[in-house]
Scaffold this active site. Structure first.
Site, PDB file in Angstrom:
ATOM      1  N   GLN A   7      -5.966   8.700  -3.520  1.00 50.39           N
ATOM      2  CA  GLN A   7      -7.120   7.988  -4.093  1.00 50.39           C
ATOM      3  C   GLN A   7      -8.236   8.944  -4.521  1.00 50.39           C
ATOM      4  O   GLN A   7      -9.286   8.494  -4.987  1.00 50.39           O
ATOM      5  CB  GLN A   7      -7.652   6.945  -3.099  1.00 50.39           C
ATOM      6  CG  GLN A   7      -6.641   5.882  -2.702  1.00 50.39           C
ATOM      7  CD  GLN A   7      -6.303   4.891  -3.821  1.00 50.39           C
ATOM      8  OE1 GLN A   7      -6.922   4.885  -4.887  1.00 50.39           O
ATOM      9  NE2 GLN A   7      -5.316   4.050  -3.594  1.00 50.39           N
ATOM     10  N   CYS A  10      -1.141  -2.678   0.121  1.00 53.87           N
ATOM     11  CA  CYS A  10       0.087  -2.295   0.802  1.00 53.87           C
ATOM     12  C   CYS A  10       0.311  -3.105   2.067  1.00 53.87           C
ATOM     13  O   CYS A  10       1.373  -3.056   2.657  1.00 53.87           O
ATOM     14  CB  CYS A  10       0.054  -0.815   1.147  1.00 53.87           C
ATOM     15  SG  CYS A  10      -0.309   0.179  -0.287  1.00 53.87           S
TER      16      CYS A  10
HETATM   17  N1  PLP Z   1      -1.551   6.852   0.073  1.00 52.06           N
HETATM   18  C1  PLP Z   1      -2.573   6.090  -0.333  1.00 52.06           C
HETATM   19  C2  PLP Z   1      -3.950   6.424   0.129  1.00 52.06           C
HETATM   20  C3  PLP Z   1      -2.344   4.980  -1.146  1.00 52.06           C
HETATM   21  O1  PLP Z   1      -3.367   4.212  -1.545  1.00 52.06           O
HETATM   22  C4  PLP Z   1      -1.018   4.685  -1.542  1.00 52.06           C
HETATM   23  C5  PLP Z   1      -0.712   3.466  -2.338  1.00 52.06           C
HETATM   24  O2  PLP Z   1      -1.320   2.438  -2.182  1.00 52.06           O
HETATM   25  C6  PLP Z   1       0.019   5.536  -1.123  1.00 52.06           C
HETATM   26  C7  PLP Z   1      -0.280   6.604  -0.324  1.00 52.06           C
HETATM   27  C8  PLP Z   1       1.445   5.303  -1.540  1.00 52.06           C
HETATM   28  O3  PLP Z   1       1.638   5.763  -2.846  1.00 52.06           O
HETATM   29  P1  PLP Z   1       2.994   5.430  -3.644  1.00 52.06           P
HETATM   30  O4  PLP Z   1       2.873   4.014  -4.099  1.00 52.06           O
HETATM   31  O5  PLP Z   1       2.993   6.406  -4.784  1.00 52.06           O
HETATM   32  O6  PLP Z   1       4.122   5.658  -2.715  1.00 52.06           O
END
Ligand code: PLP
Length: 381
Positions: free
Chosen positions: A179, A322
């Site tokens: 982010q 998520c």
């Molecule tokens: N780390 C953070 C802080 C995130 O906001 C996200 C996704 O929401 C991820 C990791 C995961 O990323 P990816 O969707 O590319 O696996």
């Protein structure tokens, strides 16, 4: 349509979609093939490593492409623990990490590592001191994020990692910069990180592409085995269209990091004012990433508010995208009460977000307060 869920994912930019299309239809060779089409595809991958490394102020050989930040963080955590955790069994992280870091850390704990999780203090802060003092001579790995995805809170990674590296040079440092990348001035050297996770789809590249930056000389054991691509660290034919699209999105954003930051600050300040006037409570602390704002509209469940806003073509997220409707452990760790957590929505902006979008959102909040609170009162009678 007013899209305010850019921390969940973003619209692919023109540069990235054209790049993906070009790599899919024109330069479609396998980068490992020895013929001309293979060599051309390999050039696109090299160009992409060059761009991502330039954005981080590093070397192209330090960039490994993955399927996204989840894979990057899993690879970093398991791969570093395997090589550096034979004798040192302590690992450190924070309670506000994304599950793609917390879950592999917990898996390591199940396999015999001693896991120390740093919580925010009573002020909702994770201080430099808290991170540094969690590490000791027996620690092989610390993994901490730069910007929290639910609130925009910025952790003092630069200062903490630099002190940790001076005190314990053998302790590996991993940072989830998903982010922060292309939003804040993220530079690998300044972070004192040994590994950095990046994701494409948060910055206008397609989903399913990310990168792990690994400092030269640091050894990350592979978790996937096969044809030995990418120096054997991540086997599998490189996803050239996605890799090239990721690089083109980064290239398009690179010249405007500070300009976009200023714009995001203006929009965030306007949103704080307008949404507070509309009765919202602001959960995000000042000084965080201006791209993310966590707010609560008391007495209205996040999901109800989310769908109410959706009916007006305004898209926000309930807590973290998520967590799929689960109560947010991160917001609890930040010290928010259950009532506030239940009514929290996350607003995350892009360079396209305008003040009139925020006015429409505030109007949506006002209407929601009138109609939804009234409905729930009537139901109770
Ligand atoms: N780390 C953070 C802080 C995130 O906001 C996200 C996704 O929401 C991820 C990791 C995961 O990323 P990816 O969707 O590319 O696996």
């Amino acid at each position: 349509m007013i899209y305010l869920d850019n921390a969940a994912t973003t619209k692919v930019c023109r540069e990235a979609s054209e790049a993906a299309c070009y790599a899919m239809t024109e330069v479609f060779g396998n980068p490992s093939s020895l013929h001309r089409l293979g060599i051309e595809a390999e050039k696109l991958v090299s160009f992409s490593s060059e761009i991502i490394s330039r954005a981080l102020g590093s070397q192209p050989s330090e960039v490994i492409f993955t399927s996204g930040a989840t894979e990057s963080s899993n690879l970093a955590i398991f791969g570093l623990a395997e090589n550096y955790g034979r004798r040192k069994k302590r690992i450190v992280t924070t309670s506000i990490e994304h599950p793609s870091v917390l879950e592999p850390m917990k898996k390591l704990a199940e396999r015999g590592f001693e896991l120390k999780i740093v919580d925010p203090d009573e002020n909702g802060e994770i201080t430099e001191e808290a991170l540094v003092s969690a590490v000791d001579g027996g620690t092989c790995l610390i993994s901490a994020m730069l910007v929290n995805n639910e609130t925009g809170y910025i952790l003092p990674i630069e200062r903490a990692f630099s002190r940790i590296k001076k005190l314990y040079p053998d302790c590996m440092t991993h940072c989830d910069c998903v982010q922060g990348f292309m939003k804040l001035p993220v530079k690998a050297k300044a972070l004192s990180a040994d590994a950095i996770s990046l994701s494409g789809h948060k910055i206008h590249a397609p989903k399913g592409i990310g990168a792990l930056w690994i400092k030269k000389g640091v050894r990350v054991a592979p978790t996937v085995f096969g044809g030995g691509q990418q120096g054997g660290i991540r086997s599998g034919t490189e996803a050239v269209p996605s890799i090239y699209a990721f690089a083109k999105a980064v290239e398009a954003l690179m010249p405007t990091v500070s300009e976009r930051f200023e714009h995001a600050c203006g929009i965030r300040d306007y949103a704080v004012k307008k949404l507070s006037e509309a009765g919202a409570i602001i959960n995000s602390k000042s000084g965080g990433s201006p791209y993310i704002l966590s707010v609560s509209l008391p007495c209205i469940k996040s999901e109800t508010l989310l769908h109410f806003l959706e009916s007006k073509d305004i898209f926000v997220s309930s807590g973290s995208a998520c967590s799929r409707g689960k109560k947010s452990g991160v917001l609890r760790a930040f010290g928010l009460s259950d009532g506030i957590i239940d009514s929290t929505v996350r607003i995350s902006t892009s360079p396209k977000t305008s003040e009139s979008d925020i006015e429409a959102l505030a109007e949506g909040f006002r209407e929601a307060s009138k109609t939804l609170v009234k409905t729930s009162k009537i139901r109770r009678i």
